[in-house]
Design an enzyme around this catalytic site. Sequence first.
Site, PDB file in Angstrom:
ATOM      1  N   CYS A  52     -27.518 -36.964 -45.427  1.00  0.00           N
ATOM      2  CA  CYS A  52     -26.707 -36.763 -46.165  1.00  0.00           C
ATOM      3  C   CYS A  52     -26.843 -36.066 -46.973  1.00  0.00           C
ATOM      4  O   CYS A  52     -27.731 -36.115 -48.249  1.00  0.00           O
ATOM      5  CB  CYS A  52     -26.124 -38.284 -45.883  1.00  0.00           C
ATOM      6  SG  CYS A  52     -24.593 -37.470 -47.958  1.00  0.00           S
ATOM      7  N   ASN A  53     -26.475 -34.977 -47.434  1.00  0.00           N
ATOM      8  CA  ASN A  53     -27.208 -34.212 -48.679  1.00  0.00           C
ATOM      9  C   ASN A  53     -26.553 -34.731 -49.652  1.00  0.00           C
ATOM     10  O   ASN A  53     -27.798 -34.969 -51.308  1.00  0.00           O
ATOM     11  CB  ASN A  53     -26.423 -32.405 -48.887  1.00  0.00           C
ATOM     12  CG  ASN A  53     -26.928 -31.629 -47.928  1.00  0.00           C
ATOM     13  OD1 ASN A  53     -27.978 -30.752 -47.648  1.00  0.00           O
ATOM     14  ND2 ASN A  53     -27.013 -31.907 -46.312  1.00  0.00           N
ATOM     15  N   THR A  54     -25.828 -35.420 -50.028  1.00  0.00           N
ATOM     16  CA  THR A  54     -25.785 -35.798 -51.584  1.00  0.00           C
ATOM     17  C   THR A  54     -26.465 -36.751 -51.661  1.00  0.00           C
ATOM     18  O   THR A  54     -26.701 -37.026 -52.883  1.00  0.00           O
ATOM     19  CB  THR A  54     -23.883 -36.626 -51.243  1.00  0.00           C
ATOM     20  OG1 THR A  54     -22.745 -35.550 -50.976  1.00  0.00           O
ATOM     21  CG2 THR A  54     -23.433 -36.958 -52.549  1.00  0.00           C
ATOM     22  N   CYS A  95     -23.885 -29.503 -46.283  1.00  0.00           N
ATOM     23  CA  CYS A  95     -23.036 -30.472 -45.760  1.00  0.00           C
ATOM     24  C   CYS A  95     -23.574 -30.534 -44.565  1.00  0.00           C
ATOM     25  O   CYS A  95     -23.389 -30.272 -43.627  1.00  0.00           O
ATOM     26  CB  CYS A  95     -22.410 -30.637 -46.718  1.00  0.00           C
ATOM     27  SG  CYS A  95     -20.908 -31.705 -46.217  1.00  0.00           S
ATOM     28  N   THR A  96     -24.839 -31.642 -44.568  1.00  0.00           N
ATOM     29  CA  THR A  96     -24.057 -32.388 -42.540  1.00  0.00           C
ATOM     30  C   THR A  96     -23.338 -32.603 -41.670  1.00  0.00           C
ATOM     31  O   THR A  96     -22.999 -32.135 -40.952  1.00  0.00           O
ATOM     32  CB  THR A  96     -24.967 -34.068 -42.371  1.00  0.00           C
ATOM     33  OG1 THR A  96     -24.516 -34.538 -43.414  1.00  0.00           O
ATOM     34  CG2 THR A  96     -26.700 -33.834 -42.744  1.00  0.00           C
ATOM     35  N   HIS A  97     -22.852 -32.149 -42.733  1.00  0.00           N
ATOM     36  CA  HIS A  97     -20.669 -32.099 -41.672  1.00  0.00           C
ATOM     37  C   HIS A  97     -20.581 -30.212 -41.304  1.00  0.00           C
ATOM     38  O   HIS A  97     -20.051 -30.080 -40.906  1.00  0.00           O
ATOM     39  CB  HIS A  97     -19.324 -32.364 -42.828  1.00  0.00           C
ATOM     40  CG  HIS A  97     -19.545 -33.868 -42.524  1.00  0.00           C
ATOM     41  ND1 HIS A  97     -19.844 -35.230 -43.489  1.00  0.00           N
ATOM     42  CD2 HIS A  97     -17.947 -34.795 -41.844  1.00  0.00           C
ATOM     43  CE1 HIS A  97     -19.697 -36.075 -43.141  1.00  0.00           C
ATOM     44  NE2 HIS A  97     -18.185 -35.600 -42.427  1.00  0.00           N
ATOM     45  N   TYR A 100     -19.114 -39.479 -49.923  1.00  0.00           N
ATOM     46  CA  TYR A 100     -19.894 -39.228 -50.938  1.00  0.00           C
ATOM     47  C   TYR A 100     -19.614 -38.905 -52.280  1.00  0.00           C
ATOM     48  O   TYR A 100     -20.453 -39.024 -53.254  1.00  0.00           O
ATOM     49  CB  TYR A 100     -21.146 -39.845 -50.302  1.00  0.00           C
ATOM     50  CG  TYR A 100     -21.822 -41.114 -48.996  1.00  0.00           C
ATOM     51  CD1 TYR A 100     -20.357 -41.927 -49.467  1.00  0.00           C
ATOM     52  CD2 TYR A 100     -22.780 -41.238 -49.378  1.00  0.00           C
ATOM     53  CE1 TYR A 100     -21.208 -43.347 -48.733  1.00  0.00           C
ATOM     54  CE2 TYR A 100     -23.141 -42.389 -48.674  1.00  0.00           C
ATOM     55  CZ  TYR A 100     -22.916 -43.347 -48.429  1.00  0.00           C
ATOM     56  OH  TYR A 100     -22.775 -44.261 -48.109  1.00  0.00           O
ATOM     57  N   ASP A 130     -25.505 -41.496 -42.777  1.00  0.00           N
ATOM     58  CA  ASP A 130     -25.052 -41.055 -43.634  1.00  0.00           C
ATOM     59  C   ASP A 130     -23.350 -41.513 -44.011  1.00  0.00           C
ATOM     60  O   ASP A 130     -23.295 -42.578 -43.753  1.00  0.00           O
ATOM     61  CB  ASP A 130     -24.300 -39.580 -42.430  1.00  0.00           C
ATOM     62  CG  ASP A 130     -23.574 -38.010 -42.931  1.00  0.00           C
ATOM     63  OD1 ASP A 130     -23.585 -38.257 -43.962  1.00  0.00           O
ATOM     64  OD2 ASP A 130     -22.584 -37.890 -42.589  1.00  0.00           O
ATOM     65  N   SER A 131     -22.493 -40.360 -44.857  1.00  0.00           N
ATOM     66  CA  SER A 131     -22.109 -41.713 -45.236  1.00  0.00           C
ATOM     67  C   SER A 131     -20.542 -41.484 -44.005  1.00  0.00           C
ATOM     68  O   SER A 131     -19.738 -41.809 -43.848  1.00  0.00           O
ATOM     69  CB  SER A 131     -20.658 -40.770 -46.597  1.00  0.00           C
ATOM     70  OG  SER A 131     -20.988 -38.782 -46.017  1.00  0.00           O
ATOM     71  N   GLU A 152     -13.644 -34.321 -40.303  1.00  0.00           N
ATOM     72  CA  GLU A 152     -13.289 -35.570 -39.597  1.00  0.00           C
ATOM     73  C   GLU A 152     -11.941 -35.534 -39.033  1.00  0.00           C
ATOM     74  O   GLU A 152     -11.863 -36.940 -37.964  1.00  0.00           O
ATOM     75  CB  GLU A 152     -12.714 -36.462 -40.802  1.00  0.00           C
ATOM     76  CG  GLU A 152     -14.670 -36.890 -41.562  1.00  0.00           C
ATOM     77  CD  GLU A 152     -15.405 -37.814 -41.143  1.00  0.00           C
ATOM     78  OE1 GLU A 152     -14.954 -38.566 -40.320  1.00  0.00           O
ATOM     79  OE2 GLU A 152     -16.445 -37.529 -41.116  1.00  0.00           O
TER      80      GLU A 152
HETATM   81  N1  DGL Z   1     -22.193 -35.953 -45.228  1.00  0.00           N
HETATM   82  C1  DGL Z   1     -22.177 -35.451 -46.390  1.00  0.00           C
HETATM   83  C2  DGL Z   1     -23.129 -34.819 -47.514  1.00  0.00           C
HETATM   84  O1  DGL Z   1     -23.949 -34.159 -46.402  1.00  0.00           O
HETATM   85  C3  DGL Z   1     -20.918 -35.402 -46.688  1.00  0.00           C
HETATM   86  C4  DGL Z   1     -19.518 -35.983 -46.583  1.00  0.00           C
HETATM   87  C5  DGL Z   1     -19.290 -36.936 -47.655  1.00  0.00           C
HETATM   88  O2  DGL Z   1     -18.844 -36.067 -48.873  1.00  0.00           O
HETATM   89  O3  DGL Z   1     -19.616 -38.061 -47.852  1.00  0.00           O
HETATM   90  O4  DGL Z   1     -23.266 -34.500 -48.484  1.00  0.00           O
END
Ligand code: DGL
Length: 269
Positions: A74-76, A185-187, A43, A11-12, A153
């Site tokens: 990571c979704n992005t 989004c994984t966060h 990301y 992930d990011s 974060e």
């Molecule tokens: N973890 C990223 C996602 O799921 C989001 C965090 C980021 O923007 O890097 O898209």
Amino acid sequence: MSSKAPIGVFDSGVGGLTVVKEIMRQIPGESIIYFGDTARLPYGSKSKETIITYTRQIVRFLMGKNVKAIVIACNTASAFALETVKAELDIPVIGVVKPGAKAAAESTKNGRIGVIGTEGTIRSGIYNEFLSETNPQVQVFGKACPLFVPLVEEGLIDDPITMEMIRRYTSELIEKDIDTLVLGCTHYPLLRKTIRKIVGDKIELVNPAYETAITLKEVLTEAGLENDDNLKTDHKFYVSDGAEKFKYFANSILPCEVVETKDVNIENY
Ligand code: DGL
């Protein structure tokens, strides 16, 4: 490829740990090599080309660790780079978007689904694509929530500022009478309880991590790669910056103790 080999997950940043937690719960015999690209987060506001470049570097790093499968947690990166790297690799690669869309399509009763995610994920329209493929009748309403990632974060999970932002971002989706909300989004699963407080209990919250672990298990079984006799797992954690901060966060999320997190210069890959 040996079924004893680890699974690469990336992930990011820390968000992908919500997926790791689900994998550890559902497939406890698997060892995991995790990479969090903390130096280059977020990301969500970057271009597709940049995310493909980052993803290729991380994939090269993970392949160097002899992983048997890769989960893009990571979704992005799933939205922008999954198809590209899948075509370039000969091991299974899965993302989080398709499993999340499947879970949402199964959950909705009134066919009105909200999706919250980063700017990149919402702009890509990928949830709409998968959801309409699964069920052409559903109506999808997307909303980018760029401030959620920095709030997570910073550890501001249950803070009045976070609550106010959730209220602002979700109000237009609630007005659309959605009955299902994808945490795209994984966060965001880390904000689940706070989101629940704001949106109430009539809206189903979908965490794609749960369905992703199910998909991973199926894919490993199909490929004959499931490691069901290994109960002595060996998980390893790497980041591109801030190893100590990451380790602290990981220990607050995961069911196992993270003893060490190593820094990696990912630009070298
Ligand atoms: N973890 C990223 C996602 O799921 C989001 C965090 C980021 O923007 O890097 O898209």
